[in-house]
Design an enzyme around this catalytic site. Structure first.
Site, PDB file in Angstrom:
ATOM      1  N   GLY A  78     -19.740 -30.718 -20.304  1.00 27.28           N
ATOM      2  CA  GLY A  78     -18.449 -30.051 -20.249  1.00 27.28           C
ATOM      3  C   GLY A  78     -17.526 -30.436 -19.111  1.00 27.28           C
ATOM      4  O   GLY A  78     -16.308 -30.313 -19.232  1.00 27.28           O
ATOM      5  N   GLU A 113     -18.413 -28.030 -12.077  1.00 30.23           N
ATOM      6  CA  GLU A 113     -18.791 -27.352 -13.327  1.00 30.23           C
ATOM      7  C   GLU A 113     -17.548 -27.089 -14.170  1.00 30.23           C
ATOM      8  O   GLU A 113     -16.457 -26.899 -13.637  1.00 30.23           O
ATOM      9  CB  GLU A 113     -19.456 -26.002 -13.001  1.00 30.23           C
ATOM     10  CG  GLU A 113     -20.955 -25.967 -13.250  1.00 30.23           C
ATOM     11  CD  GLU A 113     -21.351 -26.026 -14.723  1.00 30.23           C
ATOM     12  OE1 GLU A 113     -20.639 -26.643 -15.536  1.00 30.23           O
ATOM     13  OE2 GLU A 113     -22.400 -25.460 -15.058  1.00 30.23           O
ATOM     14  N   ASP A 114     -17.725 -27.070 -15.459  1.00 30.97           N
ATOM     15  CA  ASP A 114     -16.611 -26.710 -16.334  1.00 30.97           C
ATOM     16  C   ASP A 114     -16.361 -25.213 -16.285  1.00 30.97           C
ATOM     17  O   ASP A 114     -15.236 -24.757 -16.164  1.00 30.97           O
ATOM     18  CB  ASP A 114     -16.863 -27.169 -17.781  1.00 30.97           C
ATOM     19  CG  ASP A 114     -18.215 -26.725 -18.335  1.00 30.97           C
ATOM     20  OD1 ASP A 114     -19.022 -26.115 -17.596  1.00 30.97           O
ATOM     21  OD2 ASP A 114     -18.466 -26.996 -19.524  1.00 30.97           O
ATOM     22  N   ASP A 125     -20.415 -18.866 -16.387  1.00 32.12           N
ATOM     23  CA  ASP A 125     -20.420 -17.726 -17.301  1.00 32.12           C
ATOM     24  C   ASP A 125     -21.408 -16.683 -16.761  1.00 32.12           C
ATOM     25  O   ASP A 125     -21.047 -15.882 -15.911  1.00 32.12           O
ATOM     26  CB  ASP A 125     -20.788 -18.258 -18.692  1.00 32.12           C
ATOM     27  CG  ASP A 125     -20.752 -17.208 -19.786  1.00 32.12           C
ATOM     28  OD1 ASP A 125     -19.919 -16.311 -19.717  1.00 32.12           O
ATOM     29  OD2 ASP A 125     -21.573 -17.299 -20.719  1.00 32.12           O
ATOM     30  N   LYS A 137     -15.965 -16.813 -15.299  1.00 37.45           N
ATOM     31  CA  LYS A 137     -15.836 -15.529 -16.007  1.00 37.45           C
ATOM     32  C   LYS A 137     -16.478 -14.460 -15.135  1.00 37.45           C
ATOM     33  O   LYS A 137     -17.685 -14.192 -15.280  1.00 37.45           O
ATOM     34  CB  LYS A 137     -16.561 -15.583 -17.350  1.00 37.45           C
ATOM     35  CG  LYS A 137     -15.971 -16.531 -18.373  1.00 37.45           C
ATOM     36  CD  LYS A 137     -16.798 -16.460 -19.659  1.00 37.45           C
ATOM     37  CE  LYS A 137     -16.336 -17.444 -20.693  1.00 37.45           C
ATOM     38  NZ  LYS A 137     -17.267 -17.506 -21.841  1.00 37.45           N
ATOM     39  N   PHE A 175     -14.832 -16.600 -25.285  1.00 34.63           N
ATOM     40  CA  PHE A 175     -15.223 -17.992 -25.494  1.00 34.63           C
ATOM     41  C   PHE A 175     -13.997 -18.907 -25.498  1.00 34.63           C
ATOM     42  O   PHE A 175     -13.027 -18.642 -26.197  1.00 34.63           O
ATOM     43  CB  PHE A 175     -15.989 -18.125 -26.809  1.00 34.63           C
ATOM     44  CG  PHE A 175     -16.615 -19.471 -26.989  1.00 34.63           C
ATOM     45  CD1 PHE A 175     -17.765 -19.823 -26.289  1.00 34.63           C
ATOM     46  CD2 PHE A 175     -16.038 -20.394 -27.841  1.00 34.63           C
ATOM     47  CE1 PHE A 175     -18.341 -21.072 -26.448  1.00 34.63           C
ATOM     48  CE2 PHE A 175     -16.616 -21.660 -28.002  1.00 34.63           C
ATOM     49  CZ  PHE A 175     -17.768 -21.994 -27.305  1.00 34.63           C
ATOM     50  N   VAL A 176     -14.062 -19.975 -24.712  1.00 38.51           N
ATOM     51  CA  VAL A 176     -12.939 -20.914 -24.629  1.00 38.51           C
ATOM     52  C   VAL A 176     -13.381 -22.340 -24.977  1.00 38.51           C
ATOM     53  O   VAL A 176     -14.552 -22.691 -24.834  1.00 38.51           O
ATOM     54  CB  VAL A 176     -12.285 -20.905 -23.230  1.00 38.51           C
ATOM     55  CG1 VAL A 176     -11.624 -19.572 -22.940  1.00 38.51           C
ATOM     56  CG2 VAL A 176     -13.291 -21.243 -22.144  1.00 38.51           C
ATOM     57  N   ASP A 233     -16.573 -27.462 -25.439  1.00 41.21           N
ATOM     58  CA  ASP A 233     -16.675 -27.633 -26.892  1.00 41.21           C
ATOM     59  C   ASP A 233     -17.077 -26.356 -27.604  1.00 41.21           C
ATOM     60  O   ASP A 233     -17.596 -25.422 -27.007  1.00 41.21           O
ATOM     61  CB  ASP A 233     -17.725 -28.697 -27.220  1.00 41.21           C
ATOM     62  CG  ASP A 233     -19.145 -28.188 -26.981  1.00 41.21           C
ATOM     63  OD1 ASP A 233     -19.401 -27.641 -25.891  1.00 41.21           O
ATOM     64  OD2 ASP A 233     -19.985 -28.300 -27.887  1.00 41.21           O
ATOM     65  N   ARG A 257     -13.608 -30.956 -27.259  1.00 36.68           N
ATOM     66  CA  ARG A 257     -13.660 -31.452 -25.881  1.00 36.68           C
ATOM     67  C   ARG A 257     -12.441 -32.299 -25.528  1.00 36.68           C
ATOM     68  O   ARG A 257     -12.052 -32.405 -24.370  1.00 36.68           O
ATOM     69  CB  ARG A 257     -14.907 -32.314 -25.672  1.00 36.68           C
ATOM     70  CG  ARG A 257     -16.213 -31.560 -25.761  1.00 36.68           C
ATOM     71  CD  ARG A 257     -17.334 -32.422 -25.202  1.00 36.68           C
ATOM     72  NE  ARG A 257     -18.661 -31.968 -25.580  1.00 36.68           N
ATOM     73  CZ  ARG A 257     -19.339 -31.009 -24.942  1.00 36.68           C
ATOM     74  NH1 ARG A 257     -18.795 -30.395 -23.919  1.00 36.68           N
ATOM     75  NH2 ARG A 257     -20.542 -30.666 -25.337  1.00 36.68           N
TER      76      ARG A 257
HETATM   77  P1  5GP Z   1     -23.972 -19.992 -17.603  1.00 40.24           P
HETATM   78  O1  5GP Z   1     -25.284 -20.649 -17.345  1.00 40.24           O
HETATM   79  O2  5GP Z   1     -23.168 -19.741 -16.359  1.00 40.24           O
HETATM   80  O3  5GP Z   1     -24.102 -18.759 -18.456  1.00 40.24           O
HETATM   81  O4  5GP Z   1     -23.147 -20.945 -18.542  1.00 40.24           O
HETATM   82  C1  5GP Z   1     -22.711 -22.142 -18.072  1.00 40.24           C
HETATM   83  C2  5GP Z   1     -22.505 -23.126 -19.200  1.00 40.24           C
HETATM   84  O5  5GP Z   1     -22.354 -22.496 -20.474  1.00 40.24           O
HETATM   85  C3  5GP Z   1     -21.231 -23.880 -18.975  1.00 40.24           C
HETATM   86  O6  5GP Z   1     -21.457 -25.013 -18.175  1.00 40.24           O
HETATM   87  C4  5GP Z   1     -20.796 -24.222 -20.382  1.00 40.24           C
HETATM   88  O7  5GP Z   1     -21.396 -25.432 -20.781  1.00 40.24           O
HETATM   89  C5  5GP Z   1     -21.307 -23.086 -21.210  1.00 40.24           C
HETATM   90  N1  5GP Z   1     -20.253 -22.078 -21.455  1.00 40.24           N
HETATM   91  C6  5GP Z   1     -20.125 -20.866 -20.889  1.00 40.24           C
HETATM   92  N2  5GP Z   1     -19.056 -20.204 -21.328  1.00 40.24           N
HETATM   93  C7  5GP Z   1     -18.456 -21.030 -22.210  1.00 40.24           C
HETATM   94  C8  5GP Z   1     -17.254 -20.928 -23.012  1.00 40.24           C
HETATM   95  O8  5GP Z   1     -16.499 -19.940 -23.005  1.00 40.24           O
HETATM   96  N3  5GP Z   1     -16.956 -21.993 -23.811  1.00 40.24           N
HETATM   97  C9  5GP Z   1     -17.736 -23.111 -23.856  1.00 40.24           C
HETATM   98  N4  5GP Z   1     -17.343 -24.090 -24.663  1.00 40.24           N
HETATM   99  N5  5GP Z   1     -18.870 -23.253 -23.108  1.00 40.24           N
HETATM  100  C10 5GP Z   1     -19.218 -22.224 -22.302  1.00 40.24           C
HETATM  101 MG    MG Z   2     -21.459 -26.903 -18.473  1.00 42.13          MG
END
Ligand code: 5GP
Ligand code: MG
Length: 176
Positions: free
Chosen positions: A47, A101-102, A105, A133, A154-155, A161, A167
């Site tokens: 991402g 990081e993208d 979450d 978030k 969700f974005v 993606d 993407r």
């Molecule tokens: P975490 O481990 O913090 O829950 O999630 C991190 C990863 O989940 C991000 O690097 C991303 O790849 C994916 N992710 C989390 N939220 C979103 C979202 O809203 N949209 C998309 N496309 N990917 C997300």
């Molecule tokens: Mg990611």
């Protein structure tokens, strides 16, 4: 404006102009804080590839980049499990690391990844995330550099993606 990806419709959320302007602001801080530190950027694939490219080209000093691939997401909800797919290659001992990081979450990904970095005896480690978030965070993660805090939805777009699609979009969209 909206886009259709697979079965879902997404509405425009952040324009390319807003994104680029904000990244420039955040990169002023990176330039200030890492001017003489020869940082190693670690981009979390897939991402963050677009964000990483935009940050790299705005960093004025000497720097390096490595790419790491982790997985924690299936469809539109987190599985909470993180596996390293492509590991860290070069020697990071004593280096100043900036994780790119993208989106942060739940924070699970970073909570699993940070100990791997600590094992490498890095001199310092900060997180630079395109999106955060805050309402979804399950762990107290310190995100020193962040472009946008967004609601818990969700974005897609700008590297992010929905099951493989979206993407390439220069703007960011959220679920309709
Ligand atoms: P975490 O481990 O913090 O829950 O999630 C991190 C990863 O989940 C991000 O690097 C991303 O790849 C994916 N992710 C989390 N939220 C979103 C979202 O809203 N949209 C998309 N496309 N990917 C997300
Ligand atoms: Mg990611």
């Amino acid at each position: 404006m909206s886009v259709q990806l697979h079965d879902k419709t997404f509405d425009l959320f952040l324009t390319s102009n807003e994104i680029q302007t904000r990244i420039s602001e955040v990169c002023e801080y990176l330039n200030r804080d890492y001017a003489d530190k020869r940082p190693v950027f670690i981009a979390i694939l897939n991402g963050s590839f677009m964000f990483a490219a935009d940050v790299m080209r705005r960093f004025n000093g000497a720097c390096e980049i490595q790419f790491v691939r982790l997985a924690s997401y299936v469809g539109t909800s987190s599985t909470g499990e993180v596996q390293t797919i492509l590991g860290l290659s070069a020697d990071l001992k004593g280096r100043h690391v900036v994780i790119l990081e993208d989106i942060i979450d739940s924070g699970e990904t970073m909570v699993s990844f940070l100990p791997l970095l600590a094992q490498k005896e890095v001199a310092s480690c900060q997180i630079c995330s395109f999106l955060v978030k805050p309402d979804a965070l399950k762990h107290p993660i310190d995100v020193a550099y962040r472009c946008f805090d967004i609601p818990n939805e969700f974005v897609v777009g700008y590297g992010l993606d929905y099951d493989g699609l979206g993407r390439n979009l220069p703007d960011v969209y959220h679920l309709h």
